[in-house]
Scaffold this active site. Structure first.
Site, PDB file in Angstrom:
ATOM      1  N   GLU A   1       0.855  -1.181   0.000  1.00  0.00           N
ATOM      2  CA  GLU A   1       0.000   0.000   0.000  1.00  0.00           C
ATOM      3  C   GLU A   1       0.893   1.234   0.000  1.00  0.00           C
ATOM      4  O   GLU A   1       1.707   1.414   0.905  1.00  0.00           O
ATOM      5  CB  GLU A   1      -0.906   0.008   1.231  1.00  0.00           C
ATOM      6  CG  GLU A   1      -1.934  -1.103   1.221  1.00  0.00           C
ATOM      7  CD  GLU A   1      -2.736  -1.138   2.505  1.00  0.00           C
ATOM      8  OE1 GLU A   1      -2.801  -0.100   3.192  1.00  0.00           O
ATOM      9  OE2 GLU A   1      -3.273  -2.207   2.827  1.00  0.00           O
TER      10      GLU A   1
ATOM     11  N   ASP B   1      -5.009   8.631  10.256  1.00  0.00           N
ATOM     12  CA  ASP B   1      -3.644   8.217  10.531  1.00  0.00           C
ATOM     13  C   ASP B   1      -3.175   8.694  11.898  1.00  0.00           C
ATOM     14  O   ASP B   1      -3.499   9.801  12.332  1.00  0.00           O
ATOM     15  CB  ASP B   1      -2.697   8.757   9.456  1.00  0.00           C
ATOM     16  CG  ASP B   1      -3.026   8.209   8.080  1.00  0.00           C
ATOM     17  OD1 ASP B   1      -3.425   7.036   8.017  1.00  0.00           O
ATOM     18  OD2 ASP B   1      -2.891   8.947   7.089  1.00  0.00           O
TER      19      ASP B   1
END
Length: 257
Positions: free
Chosen positions: A47, A58
């Site tokens: 990824e 995140d």
């Protein structure tokens, strides 16, 4: 057949190790060499994080890597330029993980077309609602052969999970908890019960678990109930401390304990 589907069907007993890293980190031109080294080390899928200034899903480690990548000069255009010859040396599935705003600015169809041209197999867009994708963008993704991967969490109702499964073609990204990336250190009973619940639903798409995979123990725990697991923050921390020179030994910790 899309490389993601092919990889998932290769060996029903083999557990998939997927690695996330931020494009342009630690240095702007590290992207291709990291991808090549990860494949050589036995990783099954990669990824590639497209850095964004406001990455809501995140944790601090990946946020910091995105900030540095942006300071290094990484852009969507530069990433595609870096990836233009990637399929001459790399055969495993490549997925871009990013937020919808940069994709929208680039142009959704142009973005999908460019992904197809350079050999990107799928996208993970955490802030693109499933319903909006289904109504407005699904046909575009299918036109260019790009798989869109959706996330589910422990709080996602079964009915919603089945809806996501019905419009998916690839795998479902199972977030191990409701927190941001990089914030977990092992799995408790609540997470294990969640893994079991989803496994017992017998969905048509395999599941890959992310968030909180930091060592061989958590990788093994996760893949007991799913097809694979994704390592993100822990790999970014490795790049931060060791640079790009010891990727093989790092991956060995997960594959050959």
């Amino acid at each position: 057949m899309n490389r993601i589907n092919k990889k998932l069907q290769e060996n029903s007993d083999e557990k998939l190790l997927s690695i996330y890293f931020t494009a342009g980190y630690p240095n702007l031109n590290d992207t291709v060499s990291i991808i090549q080294d990860l494949e050589k080390s036995g990783v099954g899928m990669i990824e590639i994080g497209l850095p964004f200034s406001d990455p809501l899903a995140d944790g601090p480690t990946i946020q910091a890597s995105s900030t540095q990548a942006l300071k290094n000069g990484m852009t969507t255009k530069i990433l595609f330029e870096q990836l233009k010859d990637i399929r001459k040396t790399v055969s495993i599935p490549l997925v871009i993980m990013g937020y919808f705003n940069p994709i929208l600015q680039y142009g959704v169809e142009d973005f999908c077309k460019k992904c197809s041209e350079v050999g990107v197999d799928g996208l993970i867009i955490p802030d693109l609602p499933v319903d909006v994708y289904d109504d407005q963008y699904k046909s575009l993704f299918e036109k260019y052969g790009i798989i869109n991967v959706f996330l589910i969490t422990p709080q996602t109702p079964d009915e919603r999970v089945r809806y996501i499964d019905s419009i998916s073609n690839g795998f479902i990204y199972m977030v191990s908890s409701a927190s941001v990336t990089g914030s977990s250190s092992g799995f408790g009973n609540q997470q294990t019960d969640y893994f079991k619940r989803i496994a017992d639903m017998n969905l048509k798409n395999p599941q890959v678990i992310g968030f909180g995979i930091s060592d061989h123990e958590t990788f093994t725990q996760a893949t007991k109930y799913a097809k694979g697991a994704i390592i993100g923050s822990a790999f970014i921390k490795h790049l931060n401390t060791e640079g790009t020179g010891k990727i093989n030994s790092y991956i060995d910790q997960f594959l050959k304990p």
